[in-house]
Design a protein around this motif. Structure first.
Motif, mmCIF file in Angstrom:
data_model
loop_
_atom_site.group_PDB
_atom_site.id
_atom_site.type_symbol
_atom_site.label_atom_id
_atom_site.label_comp_id
_atom_site.label_asym_id
_atom_site.label_seq_id
_atom_site.Cartn_x
_atom_site.Cartn_y
_atom_site.Cartn_z
ATOM 1 N N VAL A 16 31.529 1.851 -22.568
ATOM 2 C CA VAL A 16 30.295 1.824 -21.773
ATOM 3 C C VAL A 16 30.080 3.131 -21.025
ATOM 4 O O VAL A 16 28.980 3.697 -21.020
ATOM 5 C CB VAL A 16 30.306 0.627 -20.806
ATOM 6 N N ARG B 98 26.211 -5.670 -28.397
ATOM 7 C CA ARG B 98 26.999 -5.248 -27.234
ATOM 8 C C ARG B 98 27.830 -4.015 -27.543
ATOM 9 O O ARG B 98 28.373 -3.872 -28.645
ATOM 10 C CB ARG B 98 27.924 -6.388 -26.800
ATOM 11 N N GLU C 89 23.057 -16.365 -33.238
ATOM 12 C CA GLU C 89 22.375 -15.749 -32.104
ATOM 13 C C GLU C 89 21.225 -16.626 -31.608
ATOM 14 O O GLU C 89 20.623 -17.379 -32.379
ATOM 15 C CB GLU C 89 21.829 -14.371 -32.495
ATOM 16 N N GLY D 106 22.092 -11.197 -29.476
ATOM 17 C CA GLY D 106 23.496 -10.792 -29.463
ATOM 18 C C GLY D 106 24.403 -11.857 -30.055
ATOM 19 O O GLY D 106 24.143 -13.060 -29.927
ATOM 20 N N SER E 16 19.370 -9.379 -22.587
ATOM 21 C CA SER E 16 19.094 -8.613 -23.803
ATOM 22 C C SER E 16 17.610 -8.286 -23.908
ATOM 23 O O SER E 16 17.231 -7.180 -24.307
ATOM 24 C CB SER E 16 19.541 -9.406 -25.036
ATOM 25 N N ASN F 24 25.673 -0.768 -21.934
ATOM 26 C CA ASN F 24 26.500 -1.811 -22.530
ATOM 27 C C ASN F 24 25.846 -2.519 -23.707
ATOM 28 O O ASN F 24 26.375 -3.506 -24.214
ATOM 29 C CB ASN F 24 26.932 -2.841 -21.473
ATOM 30 N N ARG F 25 24.662 -2.017 -24.148
ATOM 31 C CA ARG F 25 24.002 -2.627 -25.297
ATOM 32 C C ARG F 25 23.396 -1.549 -26.187
ATOM 33 O O ARG F 25 23.146 -0.418 -25.751
ATOM 34 C CB ARG F 25 22.889 -3.584 -24.843
ATOM 35 N N MET G 7 28.360 -13.266 -22.684
ATOM 36 C CA MET G 7 27.363 -12.311 -23.177
ATOM 37 C C MET G 7 26.710 -11.538 -22.030
ATOM 38 O O MET G 7 25.486 -11.602 -21.834
ATOM 39 C CB MET G 7 26.283 -13.022 -23.981
ATOM 40 N N LEU G 8 27.503 -10.807 -21.266
ATOM 41 C CA LEU G 8 26.963 -10.002 -20.168
ATOM 42 C C LEU G 8 26.057 -10.870 -19.301
ATOM 43 O O LEU G 8 26.515 -11.859 -18.756
ATOM 44 C CB LEU G 8 26.240 -8.777 -20.731
#
Length: 263
Positions: free
Chosen positions: A69, A63, A109, A233, A209, A75-76, A202-203
């Motif tokens: 951002v 992240r 993760e 992540g 992801s 954002n990643r 986590m978004l």
């Protein structure tokens, strides 16, 4: 983001980074002008991958801090995980090397394994259709540059995204119907809990992801073969670790994956 062609400066930085990794030589300073954009970072990373020559077995996704951002356009970030640094922790606890005089951390993760990705467009819902397996795991983050995380995400991404290996833990049964986002996860180092969380922060979660990875690799002209892993992540945080220590992640109170650390 458009793919940037590597300059001689990018290539020189890449060569120093991979040489430091190969020789386990700490870098007291970044080896050149620090990348200021993600395009610069991936130009360095792509050069390093080409020079390195090893087969990629997966990708880590990390992240980018919310306050960065806008500056970095997303954002990643991502980095390669080489096949010879992926270990099956479900059959035995591996010993994972890190750069003792650099940066080293362990991260709990969720790991997604791609099936056939193809060329179709995906969204957050349809991307699940190209995932073949979901497992628990630990990403080992390590770099010869001790300050890798102190200079922004472009510097982090330039050195393989700060990756040094992946431990595949036991699978998550019936993952298509499991409430992954709310699954409790804990991380311990030497038996002491250092983090606990769920994937709710986590978004858009681990499948977000996977979607990010498909899109960013397409812009870079990199294929995703079936069997490629994505380390989706850090769930409980980035937990610094030293040689001689042991890390263990516990998912849903009962699924355990661990490793010990060496230099």
């Amino acid at each position: 983001m458009r793919k940037m062609l590597a300059t001689s400066d990018h290539e020189n930085i890449a060569r120093v980074l991979i040489d430091a990794r190969a020789r386990k030589t700490p870098l007291t300073a970044y080896p050149g002008a620090m990348p200021q954009t993600m395009a610069d970072a991936y130009a360095i990373q792509d050069s390093a991958i080409a020079f390195d020559g090893r087969r990629i077995g997966g990708w880590k996704v990390g992240r980018i801090a919310p306050d960065l951002v806008t500056r970095y356009g997303g954002n990643r970030l991502t980095g390669p995980i080489f096949a010879d640094e992926i270990f099956d922790g479900a059959t035995g606890e591996p010993v994972m090397p890190v750069y003792a005089d650099g940066f080293a951390a362990a991260e709990a993760e969720v790991l997604l394994c791609f099936g056939e990705v193809g060329t179709r467009d995906y969204d957050i819902d349809s991307v699940r259709g190209c995932i073949a397996d979901v497992r628990t795991g630990i990403e080992i983050a390590s770099s010869p540059f001790p300050e890798i995380n102190r200079h922004g995400p472009a510097v982090t991404a330039s050195d393989y995204g700060n990756n040094k290996g992946l431990i595949l833990g036991p699978p998550i049964a019936d993952w298509r119907n499991a409430d992954l986002i709310r699954m409790p996860v804990e991380m311990a180092i030497d038996g002491e809990t250092v983090g606990a969380a769920t994937m709710e922060a986590m978004l858009d979660g681990p499948f977000g992801s996977a979607l990010f990875l498909i899109n960013i690799l397409r812009t870079r002209g990199i294929a995703i073969p079936a069997g490629t892993w994505v380390s989706a992540g850090a769930i409980t945080g980035i937990h610094e670790i030293r040689p001689g220590q042991r890390a263990e992640a516990v998912f849903d109170g009962k699924i355990r994956v661990g490793c010990s650390i060496k230099s």
